[in-house]
Structure formats: C-alpha cells, structure tokens
Design an enzyme around this catalytic site. Sequence first.
Site, PDB file in Angstrom:
ATOM      1  N   TYR A 119     -17.780  -7.456   9.608  1.00 42.29           N
ATOM      2  CA  TYR A 119     -17.777  -8.078  10.811  1.00 42.29           C
ATOM      3  C   TYR A 119     -18.892  -8.961  11.224  1.00 42.29           C
ATOM      4  CZ  TYR A 119     -19.531  -4.650  13.692  1.00 42.29           C
ATOM      5  OH  TYR A 119     -20.276  -3.507  14.274  1.00 42.29           O
ATOM      6  N   LYS A 164     -22.999  -4.805   7.574  1.00 45.71           N
ATOM      7  CA  LYS A 164     -22.129  -4.793   8.859  1.00 45.71           C
ATOM      8  C   LYS A 164     -20.569  -4.632   8.712  1.00 45.71           C
ATOM      9  CE  LYS A 164     -22.534  -7.066  13.528  1.00 45.71           C
ATOM     10  NZ  LYS A 164     -22.824  -5.810  14.284  1.00 45.71           N
ATOM     11  N   GLU A 217     -32.390   3.003  14.468  1.00 44.77           N
ATOM     12  CA  GLU A 217     -32.087   1.958  15.568  1.00 44.77           C
ATOM     13  C   GLU A 217     -30.961   2.655  16.492  1.00 44.77           C
ATOM     14  OE1 GLU A 217     -29.690  -1.047  13.600  1.00 44.77           O
ATOM     15  OE2 GLU A 217     -28.624   0.572  12.190  1.00 44.77           O
ATOM     16  N   LEU A 271     -29.353  -2.329  10.530  1.00 46.89           N
ATOM     17  CA  LEU A 271     -28.752  -3.509  10.532  1.00 46.89           C
ATOM     18  C   LEU A 271     -29.909  -4.621  10.846  1.00 46.89           C
ATOM     19  CD1 LEU A 271     -25.969  -4.908  10.109  1.00 46.89           C
ATOM     20  CD2 LEU A 271     -26.204  -5.434  12.737  1.00 46.89           C
TER      21      LEU A 271
END
Length: 289
Positions: free
Chosen positions: A34, A148, A181, A205
């Site tokens: 996505y 993702k 992250e 990501l």
Amino acid sequence: MMQNLAWIDGTVVELSSAKVSLEDRAYLLGDGVYEVIRYYDRCLFYIDAHLDRLQNSARAIRLMLPYRRAEMIAAADDLIAKSGYDNGYLYLQVTRGSAKRDHLFPEESTPSMIMYVREMPPLTPLEQVKPLHLITLPDERWLNCHIKTVNLLPNLLARQKAFESGAAEAILYRPDGVVTEGTRSNFFAVIDRVVRTHPATNLILPGISRQIVLDILVEKKISYQEEALTLEELQKATEVWVTSTNMEVNPARSIDSLILPAPVPGPVCLIMMKEFRSRIAASCNRNEH
Ligand code: PDD
C-alpha cells in the site's frame, strides 16, 4: 458536494458502500502492499516517489502492478476532484486478488487495486505543530521493513502501547540497541551537531518525507549521517524529530525520560519544517507543465 469516494479497479463508489471480495488475499492473508499519499490544495505531494516505492514493494512480493502509472495518476486526480476535498490523503492498495485460500500464490488470479480519499485538515501552521512525547520499544517486525506491506500488526501493537503510556509514537530498536524508525514514521536525531538517521536498508521503510529531509540537509549544507544510532547514543541527542506523510516533520519534546533542550523545535528541525513547507507550496507546479 463533498464525499469520501473509493475506486475499485476502475469503478468509483461511495466509500461506505465500497465492497471487495471476502477471499481477497490482502483480507485473508495480508498479501498486499500500500501507499498513503497526502494531497494539499488537490495536489498529490511527491506522487512519483510514492508510485516508485509502490512499484518496489510490489516487485519485492512478486506482484505485477495491474495499471500503468499514468492510469493510476489519472484515476487518483479524478477521485480527488470528484470527492471535492481540497486537502486529504489518498490510500492506495494492491493485492494479489481474490482466490481460494492457499499459502501458495494462486495460479490464476488478477491483482486488484483500490484507492480511496479522505479529508484532512490543511497543513498545520508551523507555530501550531505540537512537539511530541516519544517512547522506545523493541522492534518486533520482520527483516523486510522496506516493503510497505499491509501486514502491520507489530507496528499496531507498538503504537497502541505508546498511546496507552501517553506517547504519540513509539521509536523502535533492534536487539543490538540500534534505533530503526517509528511505528509509522522515520526517526531523526541531532547528536554531536550531526543529524543522524538509520540508513535505508531492509530494517526501515524508505520514507518519502525522510528523503525530502535528506535533500534539504544536502541543499542547506547541514552535516548528516545515514548511520545506525543506538539507544545509548540517543542519550546525547539535542534535537529529535519524526517524519511521515501525515505528520510531515514533527519535533519531539521528550523521548522516554530524556527531556530535549529548549527551544523545541531546535534550530535544525526548524529549518526542516520550514523547507518542507516550501516544498509543499511548490508541489502544485506538477500540474503546470
Ligand atoms: N506510514 N516508517 C513506517 C513504518 C511507516 O509506516 C511510514 C508511513 C513511514 C514514513 O514514510 P512516508 O514519509 O513515506 O510517509 C516510515 C504511513 C503514512 C501509514 O502507514 O499510514
């Protein structure tokens, strides 16, 4: 008229009545990828970078995107125009389609793509951005965080834990103490006057907002390193911020028990926030050529 609209493989419907197959592999197996793309004044922000990343995510799970880029952009622009909201986000998902449930990839199934738009407030004025409290939590995700994918359970569990302890975001660390992250954002810290962020490896990501910040750092000749930083080093941080499509550049006031020195945002973060806003203001130029 303003309305939330969805696009399902070419058909536009009201979001609340949009339906996909119960046997869609993203629903049953998390077999999909996505993107979340912000739009300001009806202009999709960094749409090409998002579609590049979608292409990479799809390739990584051995999925062929069912539409060409020009078709996706035309459909997205049309959906935004029909929805009537000036500011919002576009959610876009590609799945391996609907097939009898099986761990093996189906021999015959057509990949499916959906998009929908939802309204968001216009960009928050710089002075009104609220500095965040963050906590650190173990990174329990797999080793392909550059994809993702809709498999977000470890992110959701950490986000929920953060919320329940009064923090806006959890910053994740691996067993060796390396900070990767956030659950839905990338992480930056200023340590010994150098901006640090985790390199774009399989452990994070590669955020579009992260890349914009790196571009700004280069342009402004501010020293930075894409090098893993540890929880221990984080104790020396003088500035911390997170970046994402929904939060843009958002400073932190504290992380666990560490209170960051005033002023917050600090000098480097403030430049990032201002320059990020200039890029948003310039993003409509896309439609002018
Ligand atoms: N999340 N890291 C993770 C794990 C993310 O889920 C996101 C974005 C980011 C920031 O990437 P970008 O700057 O391209 O938005 C980093 C989206 C917004 C979401 O899942 O809602």
